[in-house]
Design a protein around this motif. Sequence first.
Motif, PDB file in Angstrom:
ATOM      1  N   LYS A   1       0.828  -1.205   0.000  1.00  0.00           N
ATOM      2  CA  LYS A   1       0.000   0.000   0.000  1.00  0.00           C
ATOM      3  C   LYS A   1       0.861   1.252   0.000  1.00  0.00           C
ATOM      4  N   ARG A   2       1.889   1.257   0.858  1.00  0.00           N
ATOM      5  CA  ARG A   2       2.790   2.412   0.900  1.00  0.00           C
ATOM      6  C   ARG A   2       3.552   2.559  -0.402  1.00  0.00           C
TER       7      ARG A   2
ATOM      8  N   LEU B   1       2.559   1.610  -3.362  1.00  0.00           N
ATOM      9  CA  LEU B   1       1.619   2.122  -4.359  1.00  0.00           C
ATOM     10  C   LEU B   1       1.406   3.622  -4.176  1.00  0.00           C
ATOM     11  N   GLN B   2       1.262   4.064  -2.926  1.00  0.00           N
ATOM     12  CA  GLN B   2       1.086   5.492  -2.667  1.00  0.00           C
ATOM     13  C   GLN B   2       2.311   6.287  -3.109  1.00  0.00           C
ATOM     14  N   GLN B   3       3.500   5.733  -2.852  1.00  0.00           N
ATOM     15  CA  GLN B   3       4.723   6.409  -3.275  1.00  0.00           C
ATOM     16  C   GLN B   3       4.807   6.495  -4.800  1.00  0.00           C
TER      17      GLN B   3
ATOM     18  N   LEU C   1       2.287   6.527  -6.837  1.00  0.00           N
ATOM     19  CA  LEU C   1       1.297   7.519  -7.267  1.00  0.00           C
ATOM     20  C   LEU C   1       1.824   8.934  -7.071  1.00  0.00           C
ATOM     21  N   ARG C   2       2.524   9.173  -5.937  1.00  0.00           N
ATOM     22  CA  ARG C   2       3.099  10.502  -5.710  1.00  0.00           C
ATOM     23  C   ARG C   2       4.167  10.822  -6.731  1.00  0.00           C
TER      24      ARG C   2
END
Length: 271
Positions: free
Chosen positions: A36-37, A39-41, A43-44
């Motif tokens: 999850k982290r 994926l968030q990174q 996306l950022r």
Amino acid sequence: MDAPSEVAFGQLLFGGIGFMLLAAALLVVFLVTYQKRLLQQQLRLRAAEAEYQQQLLTAVIEAQERERERIGRDLHDGIGSTIATAKLLVNRLGSGPPADDAGQLLGLVQEIMGAAVLDVRSISHSLYPAVLARFGLAEALQHLVDVSNETGALAIGLAVDYPRPLPLAEELALYRICQELLHNALKHARGATRLDVRLRQQGPRLVLEVEDDGCGFVPLAPGATKAASGGAGLRSIEVRVQMLHAHLRQQSAPGAGTRMAVEMDAPEPAG
């Protein structure tokens, strides 16, 4: 009734199974959280890259509009007024009997039209340097330096070690970068006594440098986006650096001059 040893073994077995299940559950939670982290990174990073690409696109448009504005101003204020003056003189020569100063007026018309021809050539060269297409980057840089030296604003030196020419599109990008760096140095390097341009090709690396000993400046903080922080000239340089897959390096400090270097790969030809 079970023996004490069998009971202890069973407890150890169930305890081990429970511990393994707990460890597996913790591992699953960790992997899910990590994914999850991650994926968030990602996306950022994609959002930052999209924003940077948008900034580069904006810089391209701004550079194009700025160039059109400059060309329009040169055509209107320079060539337009020159030709208008020549037209007035020609009309004066063509109206009425020949004047006593007809020869002088004709010479003045010829001088004005000669200046207009030089202006047209200058604008044409700024649009596309013909010397680059005919003779390559080294000769184009020499011509650029010679023309800049004619202004007398600051003596510019040139050193070239460029044995393996690049494709024309890449040479044009490097030429435009050098053109903009020279313009910035002549405009902002207050107190400078020298300005040096160096193009050197060493093994698989090519470096274009523009260095002065002027007032210098405070460089951008690490991680700052040059395209967003700099002026239109620096943003147009960044666009071309991006096209070349190169790196723009700045070295400067107040009172210590400025060195701008474009570094890129220039692989040696096979065989």
